[in-house]
Design a protein around this motif. Structure first.
Motif, PDB file in Angstrom:
ATOM      1  N   TYR A  39       9.899 -28.684  45.792  1.00 55.21           N
ATOM      2  CA  TYR A  39      10.460 -29.728  46.336  1.00 55.21           C
ATOM      3  C   TYR A  39      10.272 -29.787  47.721  1.00 55.21           C
ATOM      4  N   LEU A  40      10.198 -28.841  48.469  1.00 51.40           N
ATOM      5  CA  LEU A  40       9.778 -29.111  50.248  1.00 51.40           C
ATOM      6  C   LEU A  40       8.583 -29.845  49.921  1.00 51.40           C
ATOM      7  N   LYS A  41       7.460 -29.400  49.362  1.00 49.69           N
ATOM      8  CA  LYS A  41       6.238 -29.971  49.680  1.00 49.69           C
ATOM      9  C   LYS A  41       6.253 -31.349  49.614  1.00 49.69           C
ATOM     10  N   THR A  42       6.981 -31.962  48.593  1.00 52.34           N
ATOM     11  CA  THR A  42       7.253 -33.315  48.263  1.00 52.34           C
ATOM     12  C   THR A  42       7.917 -34.231  49.458  1.00 52.34           C
ATOM     13  N   ILE A  43       8.570 -33.446  50.368  1.00 52.46           N
ATOM     14  CA  ILE A  43       9.336 -34.267  51.236  1.00 52.46           C
ATOM     15  C   ILE A  43       8.682 -33.994  52.704  1.00 52.46           C
ATOM     16  N   LEU A  44       7.577 -33.051  52.758  1.00 53.35           N
ATOM     17  CA  LEU A  44       6.947 -32.646  54.047  1.00 53.35           C
ATOM     18  C   LEU A  44       6.242 -33.753  54.275  1.00 53.35           C
ATOM     19  N   PRO A  45       6.262 -34.470  55.714  1.00 53.97           N
ATOM     20  CA  PRO A  45       5.182 -35.218  55.998  1.00 53.97           C
ATOM     21  C   PRO A  45       3.853 -34.784  56.416  1.00 53.97           C
ATOM     22  N   GLU A  46       2.906 -35.496  56.048  1.00 51.05           N
ATOM     23  CA  GLU A  46       1.508 -35.062  56.517  1.00 51.05           C
ATOM     24  C   GLU A  46       1.171 -34.768  58.078  1.00 51.05           C
ATOM     25  N   GLY A  47       0.603 -33.395  57.937  1.00 46.55           N
ATOM     26  CA  GLY A  47       0.330 -32.860  59.276  1.00 46.55           C
ATOM     27  C   GLY A  47       1.549 -32.262  59.720  1.00 46.55           C
ATOM     28  N   ARG A  48       2.672 -31.914  59.172  1.00 51.45           N
ATOM     29  CA  ARG A  48       3.735 -31.592  59.823  1.00 51.45           C
ATOM     30  C   ARG A  48       4.073 -30.137  59.102  1.00 51.45           C
ATOM     31  N   TYR A  49       5.125 -29.390  59.464  1.00 49.21           N
ATOM     32  CA  TYR A  49       5.329 -27.987  59.416  1.00 49.21           C
ATOM     33  C   TYR A  49       7.091 -28.101  59.246  1.00 49.21           C
ATOM     34  N   PRO A  50       7.468 -27.555  58.151  1.00 53.11           N
ATOM     35  CA  PRO A  50       9.140 -27.400  58.161  1.00 53.11           C
ATOM     36  C   PRO A  50       9.524 -26.142  59.151  1.00 53.11           C
ATOM     37  N   LYS A  51      10.371 -26.482  59.977  1.00 50.21           N
ATOM     38  CA  LYS A  51      11.293 -25.670  60.734  1.00 50.21           C
ATOM     39  C   LYS A  51      12.686 -25.465  60.339  1.00 50.21           C
ATOM     40  N   THR A  52      13.637 -26.527  60.098  1.00 52.00           N
ATOM     41  CA  THR A  52      14.880 -26.306  59.444  1.00 52.00           C
ATOM     42  C   THR A  52      15.227 -27.749  58.937  1.00 52.00           C
ATOM     43  N   TYR A  53      16.366 -27.584  58.598  1.00 54.25           N
ATOM     44  CA  TYR A  53      17.268 -28.909  57.767  1.00 54.25           C
ATOM     45  C   TYR A  53      18.609 -28.973  58.255  1.00 54.25           C
ATOM     46  N   HIS A  54      19.102 -30.330  58.773  1.00 58.70           N
ATOM     47  CA  HIS A  54      20.223 -30.352  59.227  1.00 58.70           C
ATOM     48  C   HIS A  54      21.141 -31.111  57.912  1.00 58.70           C
ATOM     49  N   ALA A  55      22.010 -30.336  57.397  1.00 58.32           N
ATOM     50  CA  ALA A  55      22.717 -31.034  56.156  1.00 58.32           C
ATOM     51  C   ALA A  55      23.700 -32.357  56.499  1.00 58.32           C
ATOM     52  N   LYS A  56      24.217 -32.224  57.497  1.00 61.41           N
ATOM     53  CA  LYS A  56      25.068 -33.376  58.201  1.00 61.41           C
ATOM     54  C   LYS A  56      24.222 -34.551  58.249  1.00 61.41           C
ATOM     55  N   GLN A  57      23.064 -34.702  58.450  1.00 65.10           N
ATOM     56  CA  GLN A  57      22.118 -35.863  58.769  1.00 65.10           C
ATOM     57  C   GLN A  57      21.325 -35.994  57.841  1.00 65.10           C
ATOM     58  N   ASP A  58      21.020 -35.029  56.596  1.00 63.13           N
ATOM     59  CA  ASP A  58      20.436 -34.818  55.530  1.00 63.13           C
ATOM     60  C   ASP A  58      18.870 -35.088  56.179  1.00 63.13           C
ATOM     61  N   LYS A  59      18.622 -34.248  57.038  1.00 54.53           N
ATOM     62  CA  LYS A  59      17.343 -34.359  58.067  1.00 54.53           C
ATOM     63  C   LYS A  59      16.400 -33.034  57.958  1.00 54.53           C
ATOM     64  N   LEU A  60      15.355 -33.260  57.531  1.00 58.66           N
ATOM     65  CA  LEU A  60      14.196 -32.054  57.592  1.00 58.66           C
ATOM     66  C   LEU A  60      13.783 -32.182  59.147  1.00 58.66           C
ATOM     67  N   GLU A  61      13.893 -31.158  59.723  1.00 57.91           N
ATOM     68  CA  GLU A  61      13.047 -31.107  61.008  1.00 57.91           C
ATOM     69  C   GLU A  61      11.978 -30.214  61.029  1.00 57.91           C
ATOM     70  N   THR A  62      10.853 -30.946  61.569  1.00 57.60           N
ATOM     71  CA  THR A  62       9.339 -30.440  61.361  1.00 57.60           C
ATOM     72  C   THR A  62       8.836 -30.215  62.628  1.00 57.60           C
ATOM     73  N   SER A  63       7.576 -29.580  62.575  1.00 59.43           N
ATOM     74  CA  SER A  63       6.862 -29.403  63.867  1.00 59.43           C
ATOM     75  C   SER A  63       5.327 -29.687  63.544  1.00 59.43           C
ATOM     76  N   ARG A  64       4.452 -29.750  64.650  1.00 57.99           N
ATOM     77  CA  ARG A  64       3.067 -29.658  64.566  1.00 57.99           C
ATOM     78  C   ARG A  64       2.299 -28.216  64.488  1.00 57.99           C
ATOM     79  N   SER A  65       1.267 -28.188  64.171  1.00 59.03           N
ATOM     80  CA  SER A  65       0.857 -26.690  63.795  1.00 59.03           C
ATOM     81  C   SER A  65       0.859 -25.791  65.072  1.00 59.03           C
ATOM     82  N   GLY A  66       1.174 -26.270  66.395  1.00 61.61           N
ATOM     83  CA  GLY A  66       1.046 -25.417  67.371  1.00 61.61           C
ATOM     84  C   GLY A  66       2.508 -24.719  67.470  1.00 61.61           C
ATOM     85  N   TRP A  67       3.660 -25.113  66.931  1.00 57.57           N
ATOM     86  CA  TRP A  67       4.636 -24.520  66.971  1.00 57.57           C
ATOM     87  C   TRP A  67       4.657 -23.096  66.375  1.00 57.57           C
TER      88      TRP A  67
END
Length: 390
Positions: A39-67
């Motif tokens: 499921y996670l891979k289907t919502i992950l934007p291209e060129g981004r890496y998952p950091k965390t998820y904010h349930a109240k905002q239903d928001k996936l927080e991501t980073s670039r490769s340098g994180w």
């Protein structure tokens, strides 16, 4: 009578092999993990890496490769694919590693072990290739470039003037150097890892084997200027994830060197953690062992996962009561983390597995959320439990 005695002895010898509640559900948990990461891979934007998820905002927080956390997502995929091969995972692994490989030349961070060894190290272990080996060697060279012989440590955070900041987390990046030394037959990388570990052992730890988070050295003399804890409650407190990094790091040091000083250090840290009066019975620690509002303080599931994984390796280097103590503690932690309190349901939690992680309380970032490294070390611990039971 004689047969009964023999049976009793055999039962005692195999006491650590008893079936636990974890045995009954571990395959189910792996199925959940597989479903979540598909499921996670289907919502992950291209060129981004998952950091965390904010349930109240239903928001996936991501980073670039340098994180610093960029290696945990591919590392978790590699473990899950190792457990049960999935063509969708392999396709995603190839995609993300092709993006991440640029970081092999990154000399601005000490976290190349997290970034490149958790990812390419696992990839090379499972499907050895010259391409993976070259990337790992370049990563080790980049990491080694941050070593200062006067201080005797790899620099963690860049700073101005004569400050030279080293954090306990850096122990986790030394495994990359050990790999590089063995592969290249160059002792330089081994020596850097050992020197860093020795300096850290001398200066980061208190008499009770608890650890400061940050040591500030004078880069010109190597003298200690300050001892503090940036992500914990106070300079004198025991930040839980910092204690976990130390436990894991010195367990690796013993594995790679067989120097009993490192085994003693790992045992000392384990003793501090497991016998601490503020460790809950379910053994998932509060975010800081000295947090002021215990028992209402928030837990850190990521620290629990790291501790469990470390103990499941450390138990093999000890014997007798310690073996069983470490094994039972790891099982308790894993049973807690895989309960409904901490484990997400399918297609929830932004695709992450663990709930209730804690990133940086003083800065009020990543509070009571899933964390990519929490997932990585949970899955690693489950792999270790499943395949390396005593």
């Amino acid at each position: 009578m004689k047969q009964a005695l023999i049976l009793m002895i055999l039962c005692t010898l195999h006491s650590c092999n008893r079936v636990t509640p974890l045995d009954d559900k571990i395959d189910v948990i792996f199925d959940t993990a597989t479903s979540q990461y598909l499921y996670l891979k289907t919502i992950l934007p291209e060129g981004r890496y998952p950091k965390t998820y904010h349930a109240k905002q239903d928001k996936l927080e991501t980073s670039r490769s340098g994180w610093w956390c960029s290696g945990f997502y591919p590392g978790t995929l590699l473990y899950l694919n190792e457990n049960n091969t999935n063509p969708e995972f392999q396709k995603e692994i190839d995609r993300i590693l092709n993006d991440l490989k640029r970081e092999q030349f990154n000399t601005t961070t000490h976290d190349l072990g997290f970034m490149m060894y958790c990812s390419f190290g696992n990839a090379e272990r499972l499907t050895p290739s010259e391409s993976y080996k070259n990337i790992l060697m370049n990563s080790a060279k980049s990491l080694a470039s941050r070593f200062n012989d006067t201080v005797g440590c790899i620099k963690s955070w860049d700073s101005s003037n004569d400050d030279y900041l080293v954090i306990i987390d850096n122990m986790m990046n030394l495994e990359l150097l050990f790999w590089a030394s063995k592969y290249s037959n160059d002792p330089k990388y081994y020596n850097i890892a050992v020197t860093h570990a020795n300096t850290t052992m001398d200066n980061h730890f208190r008499h009770d084997f608890s650890s400061y988070h940050v040591i500030n050295y004078n880069k010109n003399t190597g003298a200690v200027k300050q001892k503090r804890t940036a992500q914990g409650y106070s300079d004198d407190s025991a930040w839980a994830r910092g204690q976990a990094w130390g436990l894991y790091g010195y367990t690796v040091m013993y594995r790679e060197t067989k120097d009993k000083r490192y085994l003693a250090q790992a045992n000392g840290i384990a003793n501090f953690i497991l016998n601490h009066p503020n460790l809950p019975k379910d053994m998932v620690p509060y975010w800081d062992f000295d947090a002021p509002n215990i028992p209402e303080a928030l837990r850190d599931s990521s620290a629990g996962a790291i501790i469990a994984s470390a103990l499941l390796e450390l138990k093999h280097y000890v014997d007798g009561e310690l073996t069983e103590k470490y094994n039972n503690a790891a099982i308790t932690i894993l049973n807690t983390l895989t309960s409904d309190v901490y484990m997400a349901n399918n297609n929830s939690n932004g695709g992450f597995l663990l709930k209730h992680g804690l990133g940086h309380m003083p800065q009020k970032t990543e509070i009571d959320v899933p964390l990519s490294y929490g997932d990585y070390y949970l899955v690693e611990a489950m792999m270790r439990y499943k395949h390396n039971r005593i």
